[in-house]
Design a protein around this motif. Sequence first.
Motif, PDB file in Angstrom:
ATOM      1  N   PHE A  66      -2.608 -13.763  24.107  1.00  0.00           N
ATOM      2  CA  PHE A  66      -3.433 -12.914  23.225  1.00  0.00           C
ATOM      3  C   PHE A  66      -4.314 -13.591  22.049  1.00  0.00           C
ATOM      4  CE2 PHE A  66      -4.376  -9.820  19.793  1.00  0.00           C
ATOM      5  CZ  PHE A  66      -4.740  -8.855  20.464  1.00  0.00           C
ATOM      6  N   ALA A  67      -3.698 -14.699  21.564  1.00  0.00           N
ATOM      7  CA  ALA A  67      -4.213 -15.454  20.360  1.00  0.00           C
ATOM      8  C   ALA A  67      -5.184 -16.536  21.014  1.00  0.00           C
ATOM      9  CB  ALA A  67      -3.194 -16.140  19.779  1.00  0.00           C
ATOM     10  N   ASP A  88     -12.301  -6.142  25.680  1.00  0.00           N
ATOM     11  CA  ASP A  88     -13.078  -5.174  25.514  1.00  0.00           C
ATOM     12  C   ASP A  88     -14.416  -5.323  25.956  1.00  0.00           C
ATOM     13  OD1 ASP A  88     -14.161  -6.671  23.385  1.00  0.00           O
ATOM     14  OD2 ASP A  88     -13.144  -5.363  21.973  1.00  0.00           O
ATOM     15  N   ARG A  89     -15.252  -4.510  25.668  1.00  0.00           N
ATOM     16  CA  ARG A  89     -16.828  -4.728  26.072  1.00  0.00           C
ATOM     17  C   ARG A  89     -17.473  -5.787  25.129  1.00  0.00           C
ATOM     18  NH1 ARG A  89     -18.698  -0.521  29.339  1.00  0.00           N
ATOM     19  NH2 ARG A  89     -17.238   1.374  29.369  1.00  0.00           N
ATOM     20  N   ASN A  90     -17.027  -6.062  24.129  1.00  0.00           N
ATOM     21  CA  ASN A  90     -17.406  -7.123  23.281  1.00  0.00           C
ATOM     22  C   ASN A  90     -16.737  -8.469  23.692  1.00  0.00           C
ATOM     23  OD1 ASN A  90     -19.111  -5.543  21.652  1.00  0.00           O
ATOM     24  ND2 ASN A  90     -17.537  -5.256  20.089  1.00  0.00           N
ATOM     25  N   GLY A  91     -15.937  -8.605  24.689  1.00  0.00           N
ATOM     26  CA  GLY A  91     -15.291  -9.933  25.198  1.00  0.00           C
ATOM     27  C   GLY A  91     -14.007 -10.293  24.257  1.00  0.00           C
ATOM     28  N   ASP A  92     -13.732  -9.459  23.233  1.00  0.00           N
ATOM     29  CA  ASP A  92     -12.385  -9.795  22.475  1.00  0.00           C
ATOM     30  C   ASP A  92     -11.343  -9.331  23.307  1.00  0.00           C
ATOM     31  OD1 ASP A  92     -14.154 -10.746  20.414  1.00  0.00           O
ATOM     32  OD2 ASP A  92     -14.342  -8.750  19.708  1.00  0.00           O
ATOM     33  N   THR A  93     -10.172 -10.291  23.176  1.00  0.00           N
ATOM     34  CA  THR A  93      -8.991  -9.731  23.766  1.00  0.00           C
ATOM     35  C   THR A  93      -8.392  -8.434  22.886  1.00  0.00           C
ATOM     36  OG1 THR A  93      -8.730 -12.091  24.257  1.00  0.00           O
ATOM     37  CG2 THR A  93      -6.771 -10.756  24.504  1.00  0.00           C
ATOM     38  N   VAL A 127     -12.181   0.624  30.229  1.00  0.00           N
ATOM     39  CA  VAL A 127     -11.787   0.536  28.820  1.00  0.00           C
ATOM     40  C   VAL A 127     -12.702   0.313  27.891  1.00  0.00           C
ATOM     41  CG1 VAL A 127      -9.910  -0.369  27.292  1.00  0.00           C
ATOM     42  CG2 VAL A 127      -9.543  -0.054  29.766  1.00  0.00           C
ATOM     43  N   ARG A 128     -13.044   0.892  26.846  1.00  0.00           N
ATOM     44  CA  ARG A 128     -13.839   0.775  25.821  1.00  0.00           C
ATOM     45  C   ARG A 128     -13.484  -0.408  24.806  1.00  0.00           C
ATOM     46  NH1 ARG A 128     -18.296   5.375  25.396  1.00  0.00           N
ATOM     47  NH2 ARG A 128     -17.873   5.773  27.581  1.00  0.00           N
ATOM     48  N   SER A 129     -12.009   0.272  23.880  1.00  0.00           N
ATOM     49  CA  SER A 129     -11.445  -0.611  23.116  1.00  0.00           C
ATOM     50  C   SER A 129     -10.010  -0.639  23.199  1.00  0.00           C
ATOM     51  CB  SER A 129     -12.064   0.106  21.697  1.00  0.00           C
ATOM     52  OG  SER A 129     -11.498   1.452  21.591  1.00  0.00           O
TER      53      SER A 129
END
Length: 135
Positions: A66-67, A88-93, A127-129
């Motif tokens: 995750f980190a 998510d859609r922004n590429g963040d885990t 999944v969006r967020s």
Amino acid sequence: TDARLTYTPLETLAKVLVRDTLKAHPRLLGLKLFGRLPGKEGLHIVASDVAGEVGQPGHQAETDVFAKDVFFFGRERTFVTVTMGLRDRNGDTMGVLRFMLTDFTGQTEMTAISRAITIREKMEERVRSAKSLLE
């Protein structure tokens, strides 16, 4: 007065994702989705192929994935385990996936990871967020 309807889903999106993914991929022996639960610190299992595991805390491997956005690979006698982030859609885990895949002769770490990435990408489309996983 206006009528008000409050809808509470019977299953979270995370549980539906795990169930549908297992059904669509017969070579997938197990799947766990880790995320942040409201009011709890760290990562916990939010959906699993084993119903009794939901709510159990994650291990250091999931926290590292995750980190740091890294992969973990493990080989057992009859299966391999691949742990990777769910984005998510922004590429963040937003969560961590642990796949247990059937092992076969000649399977390398890279082939197992590429199989898991293909499955992960199909899951990410739905999944969006992180918040939507628990709704």
